[in-house]
Design an enzyme around this catalytic site. Sequence first.
Site, PDB file in Angstrom:
ATOM      1  N   ASP A   1       0.814  -1.219   0.000  1.00 13.77           N
ATOM      2  CA  ASP A   1       0.000   0.000   0.000  1.00 13.77           C
ATOM      3  C   ASP A   1       0.844   1.264   0.000  1.00 13.77           C
ATOM      4  O   ASP A   1       1.956   1.277   0.527  1.00 13.77           O
ATOM      5  CB  ASP A   1      -0.916  -0.036   1.240  1.00 13.77           C
ATOM      6  CG  ASP A   1      -2.034   0.982   1.156  1.00 13.77           C
ATOM      7  OD1 ASP A   1      -2.369   1.423   0.031  1.00 13.77           O
ATOM      8  OD2 ASP A   1      -2.575   1.344   2.214  1.00 13.77           O
TER       9      ASP A   1
ATOM     10  N   ASN B   1     -11.052  -2.691  -4.765  1.00 16.68           N
ATOM     11  CA  ASN B   1     -10.289  -1.750  -5.590  1.00 16.68           C
ATOM     12  C   ASN B   1     -10.946  -1.426  -6.935  1.00 16.68           C
ATOM     13  O   ASN B   1     -10.527  -0.496  -7.630  1.00 16.68           O
ATOM     14  CB  ASN B   1      -8.846  -2.230  -5.801  1.00 16.68           C
ATOM     15  CG  ASN B   1      -7.968  -2.121  -4.561  1.00 16.68           C
ATOM     16  OD1 ASN B   1      -7.065  -2.917  -4.337  1.00 16.68           O
ATOM     17  ND2 ASN B   1      -8.214  -1.110  -3.726  1.00 16.68           N
TER      18      ASN B   1
HETATM   19  C1  IPE Z   1      -5.340  -2.611   0.322  1.00 17.36           C
HETATM   20  O1  IPE Z   1      -5.070  -1.275   0.152  1.00 17.36           O
HETATM   21  C2  IPE Z   1      -5.342  -3.315  -0.992  1.00 17.36           C
HETATM   22  C3  IPE Z   1      -4.052  -3.437  -1.652  1.00 17.36           C
HETATM   23  C4  IPE Z   1      -2.925  -2.956  -1.233  1.00 17.36           C
HETATM   24  C5  IPE Z   1      -4.066  -4.162  -2.881  1.00 17.36           C
HETATM   25  P1  IPE Z   1      -6.217  -0.174  -0.028  1.00 17.36           P
HETATM   26  O2  IPE Z   1      -5.529   1.105  -0.325  1.00 17.36           O
HETATM   27  O3  IPE Z   1      -7.209  -0.646  -1.019  1.00 17.36           O
HETATM   28  O4  IPE Z   1      -6.889  -0.166   1.408  1.00 17.36           O
HETATM   29  P2  IPE Z   1      -7.719   0.970   2.151  1.00 17.36           P
HETATM   30  O5  IPE Z   1      -8.767   1.439   1.182  1.00 17.36           O
HETATM   31  O6  IPE Z   1      -6.763   2.050   2.500  1.00 17.36           O
HETATM   32  O7  IPE Z   1      -8.275   0.310   3.357  1.00 17.36           O
HETATM   33  C1  IPE Z   2      -1.754   0.225  -3.207  1.00 13.81           C
HETATM   34  O1  IPE Z   2      -1.521   1.590  -3.260  1.00 13.81           O
HETATM   35  C2  IPE Z   2      -2.068  -0.358  -4.564  1.00 13.81           C
HETATM   36  C3  IPE Z   2      -3.456  -0.825  -4.710  1.00 13.81           C
HETATM   37  C4  IPE Z   2      -4.370  -0.750  -3.786  1.00 13.81           C
HETATM   38  C5  IPE Z   2      -3.805  -1.420  -5.972  1.00 13.81           C
HETATM   39  P1  IPE Z   2      -2.699   2.637  -3.227  1.00 13.81           P
HETATM   40  O2  IPE Z   2      -3.113   2.918  -4.632  1.00 13.81           O
HETATM   41  O3  IPE Z   2      -3.797   2.201  -2.347  1.00 13.81           O
HETATM   42  O4  IPE Z   2      -1.965   3.888  -2.624  1.00 13.81           O
HETATM   43  P2  IPE Z   2      -2.570   4.957  -1.613  1.00 13.81           P
HETATM   44  O5  IPE Z   2      -3.063   4.174  -0.436  1.00 13.81           O
HETATM   45  O6  IPE Z   2      -3.664   5.655  -2.329  1.00 13.81           O
HETATM   46  O7  IPE Z   2      -1.427   5.836  -1.287  1.00 13.81           O
HETATM   47 MG    MG Z   3      -4.122   2.442  -0.353  1.00 13.23          MG
END
Ligand code: IPE
Ligand code: IPE
Ligand code: MG
Length: 248
Positions: free
Chosen positions: A28, A76
């Site tokens: 993340d 997602n």
């Molecule tokens: C969890 O991260 C999913 C992945 C890293 C693939 P998210 O960014 O989707 O989680 P939340 O929304 O912050 O809980």
């Molecule tokens: C994790 O990074 C990747 C996925 C969830 C696919 P994020 O895209 O959630 O990054 P932040 O949390 O917005 O910084």
């Molecule tokens: Mg995230």
Amino acid sequence: MALFGRSTQQLGQVDFDNLPRHIAIIMDGNGRWAKRRGLPRTAGHAAGAETFRTIATYCKDIGLEYLTVYAFSTENWKRSAEEVSAIMGLLKKYLLEAIGRMERDRVKMEFFGDLSPLSPELQEMCARTREISKHYEGCQVNICLNYGGRDELVRGAMAFARDCVQGRADPDHLTQEQFGNYLFSRGVPDPDLIIRPSGELRLSNFLLWQSAYAEFYFTDVLWPDFSKEELHRAIAAYQGRDRRFGGV
Ligand code: IPE
Ligand code: IPE
Ligand code: MG
């Protein structure tokens, strides 16, 4: 133990002879990494994919048995079509490279999640990667794609119910071990250590069943900045924990 010319001491007190068997990572923070640099979120995903390559290769090199990464959750899909398609494009690129390197790397690859909403091309690549690598015996990398812990549990419950209706299972006799065989993670030991970078202190629907006795390591580092040194810190922290599993 000397590893790549460096002693254990220099690597943040990691005991490489007693690694956790299974590390799981919530990759993340890609979006915030990009935002801080004035770049589009998709640039963060590209950087995150690079980090995944580095960390997965390193885990294989140090002899880790299982690495499970959260790449795309069932939630997602709420993101823009542009962002989702950029993530899928990066995945395709990664799988193409992985297929090209398979004989050399001999990393066993598995996918946790319902792959049916992915493009037929991507589904075919996942199937091919899984098929080619299924006899490899080194490190196993599980990529969680369109994965959600609740989705996995409901699917498991449905599959068990179908087996009961067809007389292959008995609803009055189901053990935790048998139920585990209805999950995407069948055959894989539970994660010992779950790492979440990016400063968020939650599971976000990751490995709900399997995390029952996992040790957690949270860090503010964003995934694209996650390094081998950060991994050493996480493993060293894990090695300092007292796991009791409900005992004394
Ligand atoms: C969890 O991260 C999913 C992945 C890293 C693939 P998210 O960014 O989707 O989680 P939340 O929304 O912050 O809980
Ligand atoms: C994790 O990074 C990747 C996925 C969830 C696919 P994020 O895209 O959630 O990054 P932040 O949390 O917005 O910084
Ligand atoms: Mg995230």
